[in-house]
Design an enzyme around this catalytic site. Structure first.
Site, PDB file in Angstrom:
ATOM      1  CB  SER A 256      -0.886  -0.006   1.247  1.00  0.00           C
ATOM      2  OG  SER A 256      -1.511   1.252   1.436  1.00  0.00           O
TER       3      SER A 256
ATOM      4  CE1 TYR B  70      -4.565  -2.621   4.866  1.00  0.00           C
ATOM      5  CE2 TYR B  70      -3.635  -0.563   4.040  1.00  0.00           C
ATOM      6  CZ  TYR B  70      -4.138  -1.826   3.806  1.00  0.00           C
ATOM      7  OH  TYR B  70      -4.218  -2.294   2.515  1.00  0.00           O
TER       8      TYR B  70
END
Length: 245
Positions: free
Chosen positions: A153, A166
Site C-alpha cells: 500500500s 494498517y
C-alpha cells in the site's frame, strides 16, 4: 504497467493460489489468471463468495479451479502445513501465490489505537502471510519458475497519520518481501510487492466513505500488473516494488 498485455495462454499449465479471492481485487485476479490459462486455487473465509467465483470461472470455460476455505485470523501453523501438503499432493507444485487478503482495522490517532484490533490486523496481514509462505515455499521451489506476490500500500511505503495498524502491517509486508527476495535471489522463486493504488473496493469505501467510487479504477482495470507478475515475462524481476496504477 497499465499498458501491459499478457498473451492469451501466458499462464497455461500454471497453478496459482489467490488469497481473499471471494471479492474485490482477489476475485478479479483469480478470474484474470484463469482467463489466461491458470488453474486457480481460491482461498478465503466466506465459502459462498468463493463458490460464486468458482462458478464464474467454470461457466467461462476456464481451467477448473479449487477452493480452500480458511479464516486467516484463526488459522494455525498446522492448518498451513496441511494446506501445503494438500496442494502438493494434488498439483505437484505451485507456480504462484498472490497474497491479497488484508484487514483494514480502525483508522484514527495513534494514542487511540485499540490493541486487540492491532493484533487482528497484524495476524491477518503479517503473521498469516508469514505462516502461509513458510509452508508453501517447498512447493513453490518445485515449480520451473514461481512468483510470490505480496500486496502493499502507499501507506506501507510512507507512513501516514491515522493509518497506524494498517500502515505498520504493510511496512512489515514490504520487509517480508525484501527478506524473502534476498533469500530467493538466483533461484526459481521470485518475490515482489504490488501497490494496487486507489481502487473501487469495499475496503477503499470503508477507508474513504465520502469518496465517489466512480472516480476510481475498478479491480479489473488494474489487472495488467497482476498478470505481468505471474507470467514468465517477469521472470527476472525480484525484490521490486510495483505500482498497479
Amino acid at each position: 504497467m497499465l499498458e501491459y498485455q499478457a498473451a492469451k495462454d501466458s499462464l497455461k499449465g500454471k497453478t496459482i493460489l489467490v488469497t481473499g479471492a471471494g471479492d474485490g481485487i482477489g476475485r478479479a485476479a483469480a478470474l484474470a489468471y484463469a482467463e489466461h490459462g491458470a488453474t486457480v486455487i481460491l482461498l478465503g473465509k466466506t465459502v459462498k463468495k468463493l463458490e460464486a467465483v468458482y462458478d464464474e470461472i467454470e461457466q467461462a470455460g476456464y481451467p477448473q479451479p479449487a477452493i480452500i476455505p480458511l479464516d486467516l485470523k484463526g488459522a494455525t501453523e498446522q492448518n498451513y502445513k496441511d494446506m501445503a501438503e494438500t496442494i502438493e499432493g494434488q498439483f505437484g507444485h505451485l507456480d504462484g501465490v498472490l497474497h491479497n487478503a488484508s484487514l483494514l482495522g480502525v483508522l484514527g490517532p495513534f494514542e487511540h489505537i485499540d490493541i486487540a484490533s492491532l493484533n487482528d490486523v497484524m495476524q491477518v496481514n503479517v503473521i498469516a502471510q508469514a505462516n502461509m509462505t513458510k509452508a508453501l515455499l517447498p512447493t513453490l521451489r518445485k515449480a520451473p519458475s514461481a512468483s510470490l506476490v505480496f500486496t502493499s500500500s502507499s501507506v506501507g511505503r510512507k507512513g501516514r497519520a491515522y493509518w497506524g495498524p494498517y500502515s505498520m502491517s504493510k511496512f512489515a509486508t514490504e520487509g517480508m518481501m525484501q527478506i524473502l527476495a534476498d533469500e530467493c535471489e538466483g533461484s526459481n522463486v521470485r518475490v515482489n510487492s504490488i501497490n494496487p493504488g486507489a481502487t473501487r473496493t469495499a475496503m477503499r469505501a470503508n477507508a474513504y466513505p465520502g469518496e465517489n467510487p466512480l472516480d476510481l479504477k475498478t479491480p479489473e482495470e488494474i489487472m495488467p500488473t497482476y498478470l505481468y507478475l505471474m507470467t514468465d515475462d517477469s521472470k527476472e524481476k525480484n525484490g521490486e516494488q510495483f505500482n498497479a496504477q
